[in-house]
Design a protein around this motif. Sequence first.
Motif, PDB file in Angstrom:
ATOM      1  N   GLN A 294       2.081   2.960  15.800  1.00  0.00           N
ATOM      2  CA  GLN A 294       2.201   3.248  17.225  1.00  0.00           C
ATOM      3  C   GLN A 294       3.140   4.422  17.481  1.00  0.00           C
ATOM      4  O   GLN A 294       2.940   5.213  18.399  1.00  0.00           O
ATOM      5  N   LYS A 295       4.193   4.537  16.662  1.00  0.00           N
ATOM      6  CA  LYS A 295       5.153   5.626  16.828  1.00  0.00           C
ATOM      7  C   LYS A 295       4.472   6.981  16.683  1.00  0.00           C
ATOM      8  O   LYS A 295       4.764   7.923  17.442  1.00  0.00           O
ATOM      9  N   GLU A 297       1.211   7.557  17.123  1.00  0.00           N
ATOM     10  CA  GLU A 297       0.307   7.697  18.279  1.00  0.00           C
ATOM     11  C   GLU A 297       1.065   8.257  19.479  1.00  0.00           C
ATOM     12  O   GLU A 297       0.562   9.120  20.205  1.00  0.00           O
ATOM     13  N   ARG A 298       2.285   7.771  19.682  1.00  0.00           N
ATOM     14  CA  ARG A 298       3.089   8.240  20.818  1.00  0.00           C
ATOM     15  C   ARG A 298       3.478   9.708  20.630  1.00  0.00           C
ATOM     16  O   ARG A 298       3.448  10.492  21.590  1.00  0.00           O
ATOM     17  N   GLN A 299       3.844  10.090  19.410  1.00  0.00           N
ATOM     18  CA  GLN A 299       4.197  11.487  19.156  1.00  0.00           C
ATOM     19  C   GLN A 299       3.005  12.409  19.405  1.00  0.00           C
ATOM     20  O   GLN A 299       3.172  13.526  19.911  1.00  0.00           O
ATOM     21  N   ARG A 300       1.804  11.935  19.098  1.00  0.00           N
ATOM     22  CA  ARG A 300       0.612  12.733  19.363  1.00  0.00           C
ATOM     23  C   ARG A 300       0.406  12.911  20.867  1.00  0.00           C
ATOM     24  O   ARG A 300       0.081  14.011  21.335  1.00  0.00           O
ATOM     25  N   ALA A 301       0.609  11.852  21.615  1.00  0.00           N
ATOM     26  CA  ALA A 301       0.479  11.939  23.071  1.00  0.00           C
ATOM     27  C   ALA A 301       1.538  12.874  23.662  1.00  0.00           C
ATOM     28  O   ALA A 301       1.271  13.617  24.613  1.00  0.00           O
ATOM     29  N   GLN A 302       2.742  12.858  23.081  1.00  0.00           N
ATOM     30  CA  GLN A 302       3.791  13.761  23.548  1.00  0.00           C
ATOM     31  C   GLN A 302       3.416  15.215  23.284  1.00  0.00           C
ATOM     32  O   GLN A 302       3.688  16.101  24.106  1.00  0.00           O
ATOM     33  N   ARG A 421       5.741  16.352  16.203  1.00  0.00           N
ATOM     34  CA  ARG A 421       7.033  16.660  16.813  1.00  0.00           C
ATOM     35  C   ARG A 421       7.432  18.107  16.571  1.00  0.00           C
ATOM     36  O   ARG A 421       7.946  18.778  17.469  1.00  0.00           O
TER      37      ARG A 421
END
Length: 465
Positions: A294-295, A297-302, A421
């Motif tokens: 999930q971490k 996935e979140r970095q990709r969305a960011q 990132r």
Amino acid sequence: MAEIVKRNKALSVNPLKASQPTGGSLACLGFDRAIPMLHGSQGCTAFAKVFFVRHFREPIPLQTTAMDQASSVLGADENVIEGIKAIAEKSNPALIAVLTTGLAETQGCDVHRNVREFRERYPEYAHVAVVAVNTPDFTGCVETGYAATIYEIVKALVPDAASAGTKPGNRQRQVNCLVSPMLTPGDLEALRDLIEQFNLRPVLVPDLSDSLDGSLTDDDFSPVTIGGTPVSELATLGEARASLIIGASLRKSGELLQEKTGVPSHYFDHLYGLQANDALITTLADISEMPVPQKIERQRAQLQDAMLDTHFMLGQLRVAIAADPDQLNALIHLVQGMGAEVVTAICAGNTPVLATAPVDSIKIGDLEDLEVMAKERKAQLLIGNSHAVASAERLGIPILRIGFPLYDIIGGYQKTWIGYRGTRQTLFDLANLVINFAHEEIEPYYSPYAQKPESERQACSPSCH
């Protein structure tokens, strides 16, 4: 397909490239208890050492065979053999890389034969790994010298599966990573963290993040590298589950590694931008047989959000880039993916990956070529190493510092460019350069029917009223 425009000048003006021996030395410095030995004059080694010290701001172990006038004419075989012996005796390294220079290559040396003669003459140093590499500095660049050294290390020190009895997958969680010189120590740390999130164990070859990461040690002085990939790890590469080859320049090394070990290799030209990192994450998920954390996935969305935020500044931006082949190709894909236009692309050397870059042409040249072409084509932003800063100042445009060497900023070697990132931060840096550097600002318009500000009314002549 890019057209490759070769140089037509008899000399380099404000050179872009650094030498192949410098690249070979950089590859060697990523191994634990290693030392490069440059076969040439003392000045050849001093040149490389100055670059490394200014870039990494660390003590750098380098040795030289110290060729002089007599050995340059009569032969310097003894310099090589006795030089290896002296290093092995005094410093007890795990690895010595013997790298040729332009002087040695012109003289006609055969360092591979010299290493064989050293083995015959001094069998008591059989425990010291010695690798010979041809890296003449009158051709190629840092990247090609680095790639040649990694190839020779894989060829000499990674055992064949048949003779060593290794079997792919014996170490279920191990992943080999051959990494290009465009990856900084900060990039390598980020790559390691990314792989470990999939419950895999990466073996970086070489690992500059452990040897040149700027950490303090208990030793006051060491004649060899402290940290990096242990040479003993090379014997385990044949038992890994997969190999990741980061950088098009290492494709030949990746093919050799797969041929010797049977471990399947996965190739990535670079890790800049959304598409390239999606390919890496998909591969890691397949190798580990795990869902994407999930971490990540979140970095990709960011990163996607950052792309939305910065496309206003980067869309249609006219960019000039100067770099080694792998990094040039990566930067072209990154900025063009944001809608920018690469109006000038200058490369330090010619490699096959350049022909696939999505630009009209790439010139093999120097920073004078960069400056002239960027001015003619009205570039608005420049991307290059610290040597290109003066060109950016004369052009009156901002510069994003990247590559080697970076000597006018602190911590440039530790910056992260790869991954979701790293890409996100790079887009922010590019957008901030554009925002903070005015380009063709439109003069404010005042209606003739509106009253002008007091300051402008006072500046007007009587005829204005």
